[in-house]
Design an enzyme around this catalytic site. Structure first.
Site, PDB file in Angstrom:
ATOM      1  N   ASP A 137     -12.439 -39.745  38.803  1.00  0.00           N
ATOM      2  CA  ASP A 137     -12.797 -39.446  37.501  1.00  0.00           C
ATOM      3  C   ASP A 137     -11.893 -40.016  36.491  1.00  0.00           C
ATOM      4  O   ASP A 137     -12.350 -39.668  34.958  1.00  0.00           O
ATOM      5  CB  ASP A 137     -12.832 -37.618  36.908  1.00  0.00           C
ATOM      6  CG  ASP A 137     -10.724 -37.014  37.308  1.00  0.00           C
ATOM      7  OD1 ASP A 137     -10.091 -38.604  37.323  1.00  0.00           O
ATOM      8  OD2 ASP A 137     -10.155 -35.950  36.659  1.00  0.00           O
ATOM      9  N   LYS A 190      -6.149 -69.543   4.464  1.00  0.00           N
ATOM     10  CA  LYS A 190      -6.891 -69.043   5.105  1.00  0.00           C
ATOM     11  C   LYS A 190      -7.896 -67.205   4.263  1.00  0.00           C
ATOM     12  O   LYS A 190      -7.048 -66.332   3.702  1.00  0.00           O
ATOM     13  CB  LYS A 190      -6.578 -68.300   6.334  1.00  0.00           C
ATOM     14  CG  LYS A 190      -7.576 -67.666   7.639  1.00  0.00           C
ATOM     15  CD  LYS A 190      -6.396 -67.265   9.111  1.00  0.00           C
ATOM     16  CE  LYS A 190      -7.061 -65.993   9.848  1.00  0.00           C
ATOM     17  NZ  LYS A 190      -5.959 -65.588  10.742  1.00  0.00           N
TER      18      LYS A 190
HETATM   19  C1  R5P Z   1      -3.483 -64.156  12.218  1.00  0.00           C
HETATM   20  O1  R5P Z   1      -2.813 -63.432  11.273  1.00  0.00           O
HETATM   21  C2  R5P Z   1      -2.854 -64.621  13.641  1.00  0.00           C
HETATM   22  O2  R5P Z   1      -1.777 -65.509  13.494  1.00  0.00           O
HETATM   23  C3  R5P Z   1      -4.411 -65.406  14.014  1.00  0.00           C
HETATM   24  O3  R5P Z   1      -4.214 -65.852  12.992  1.00  0.00           O
HETATM   25  C4  R5P Z   1      -5.135 -64.125  14.280  1.00  0.00           C
HETATM   26  O4  R5P Z   1      -4.742 -62.965  15.023  1.00  0.00           O
HETATM   27  C5  R5P Z   1      -6.810 -65.323  14.993  1.00  0.00           C
HETATM   28  O5  R5P Z   1      -7.417 -64.507  15.094  1.00  0.00           O
HETATM   29  P1  R5P Z   1      -9.285 -64.792  15.476  1.00  0.00           P
HETATM   30  O6  R5P Z   1      -8.995 -65.621  16.538  1.00  0.00           O
HETATM   31  O7  R5P Z   1      -9.540 -63.404  15.576  1.00  0.00           O
HETATM   32  O8  R5P Z   1      -9.802 -65.506  14.144  1.00  0.00           O
END
Ligand code: R5P
Length: 300
Positions: free
Chosen positions: A36, A191
Site C-alpha cells: 500500500d 541573474k
Molecule cells: C540558486 O540561488 C542556486 O545557487 C542555483 O543557482 C540554483 O539553484 C540553480 O537552479 P536551476 O538549476 O534550477 O537553475
C-alpha cells in the site's frame, strides 16, 4: 566510541566510505514499501549502546524523510545512545523566506522536523543565503562542510586555463574561493528568475580572459536553467564550450540531457547526490566533519 553507520537506500557507497574512514561498523537494514506504499524499516544489526550514524542525502526529501525518521526512531527504541544524520545534500534551503503572501518558509520547518528527529547533522554546502548559518534554523548541532577546495582542485587538475563564472552576485564569495583555489580569474553574472524554469542571466563579460576555458560553477544544478542560460550566451558570443561544475546534482526532470544539448563541454558534480556526473569525492571531508561533531558531543 562504538559507531555504527546505516545507509538509507541509494546511499550505500558514501556510507561505506564513511564507515571505513571512521573505523565504524556498517549496519545492515531493510527499507522497503508495503504494497500500500507505507514504509517498512528493520534494523538487522544491534544498535544498543551505540552511536548511530544514518546516511541519507536529502534530494527528493519528501519521499526520503519518513523512512529516515522511522529509522531514527527505531534506533532510539532499540537503545542507540545517539542518532546523527549525514545528509550530503540538504533540501528546502532555497525556500528561505516568504516570497509571496501565504507561502511556507519550508527551510525553517524542515530544519525543525530534522531537529526533532536527530541529535546532530552534517551536510555539505547547504544553500545559505538569507539564513547565514545552520544554527539560525536548527536546534541541534548542524555542521556545514565546504566543497569549494575540492571543486578548485578538480578544476585546476582538469581544465586548462579556466575562467570561472558564477551565476549571481550572491554566489560571489563562494565563486571567489573556488577561483582562488584553482588559481583562476572569475566573473559573476546578474541573474533574474522569472519562474521555476525561466531564468535569465547577464551576458558574461570575460574581458582579457575571453580566450580561456569558461567554467560555470554553482552550488545546485536543479532544472539546469541557470547554467543553460549561461551556456547560450557563451556559445553565441564565440567562446569555448563551457565546463559545468556543480556541487549538488539535483537534475530535476530533463535537466541533465538539456544541459548536454545546450552545449556543455563537460558536466561534473560532487558525490553528494549519486549521479553519473559525480567526479569530485567529498567523502573524506564528510568523515572529518562527523569526527568533529562527535568529539564535540562526547560519547553520548
Ligand atoms: C540558486 O540561488 C542556486 O545557487 C542555483 O543557482 C540554483 O539553484 C540553480 O537552479 P536551476 O538549476 O534550477 O537553475
Amino acid at each position: 566510541m562504538n559507531l555504527i553507520v546505516f545507509a538509507l537506500p541509494g546511499n550505500e557507497a558514501i556510507a561505506r566510505s564513511l564507515a571505513t574512514a571512521l573505523g565504524a561498523e556498517l549496519g545492515v537494514s531493510e527499507v522497503r514499501h508495503f504494497p500500500d506504499g507505507d514504509s517498512y524499516i528493520r534494523l538487522d544489526t544491534s544498535v544498543a549502546g551505540k552511536t548511530v550514524i544514518l546516511v541519507s542525502t536529502l534530494d527528493r526529501a519528501d519521499e526520503k524523510f519518513l523512512p529516515l525518521s522511522f529509522m531514527a526512531a527505531t534506533a532510539r527504541d532499540l537503545g542507540a545512545i545517539c542518532v546523527g544524520l549525514v545528509c550530503p545534500y540538504l533540501a528546502y534551503m532555497r525556500q528561505d523566506k516568504r516570497f509571496r503572501p501565504g507561502e511556507a518558509v519550508s527551510s525553517v520547518y524542515f530544519a525543525k522536523l530534522l531537529s526533532e528527529t536527530l541529535d546532530w547533522l552534517v551536510t555539505v554546502d547547504p544553500h545559505l543565503h538569507r539564513h547565514h548559518s545552520l544554527d539560525e534554523i536548527f536546534s541541534i548541532p548542524a555542521v556545514a562542510l565546504h566543497a569549494a577546495p575540492y571543486l578548485a582542485s578538480w578544476i585546476k587538475d582538469n581544465v586548462p586555463e579556466p575562467v570561472l563564472i558564477g551565476p549571481d552576485s550572491e554566489s560571489e564569495q563562494w565563486v571567489a574561493a573556488v577561483a582562488s583555489g584553482a588559481g583562476a580569474p572569475y566573473v559573476v553574472l546578474d541573474k533574474v528568475r522569472n519562474g521555476d524554469r525561466d531564468v535569465e542571466v547577464s551576458v558574461p563579460d570575460l574581458g582579457k580572459d575571453a580566450g580561456r576555458t569558461p567554467v560555470l560553477v554553482d552550488d545546485i544544478i536543479s532544472t539546469g536553467r541557470t547554467m543553460i542560460a549561461g551556456i547560450r550566451h557563451l556559445t553565441t558570443t564565440g567562446h569555448r564550450p563551457p565546463v559545468c561544475v556543480g556541487v549538488h546534482a539535483v537534475f530535476a526532470g530533463d535537466a541533465y540531457a538539456a544541459l548536454h544539448a545546450a552545449g556543455a563541454a563537460k558536466i561534473v558534480t560532487c558525490n553528494t547526490i549519486p549521479h553519473e556526473s559525480n567526479a569530485i569525492d567529498v567523502a573524506a571531508p564528510i568523515a572529518e566533519g562527523v569526527r568533529r561533531v562527535l568529539e564535540h558531543r562526547g560519547p553520548a
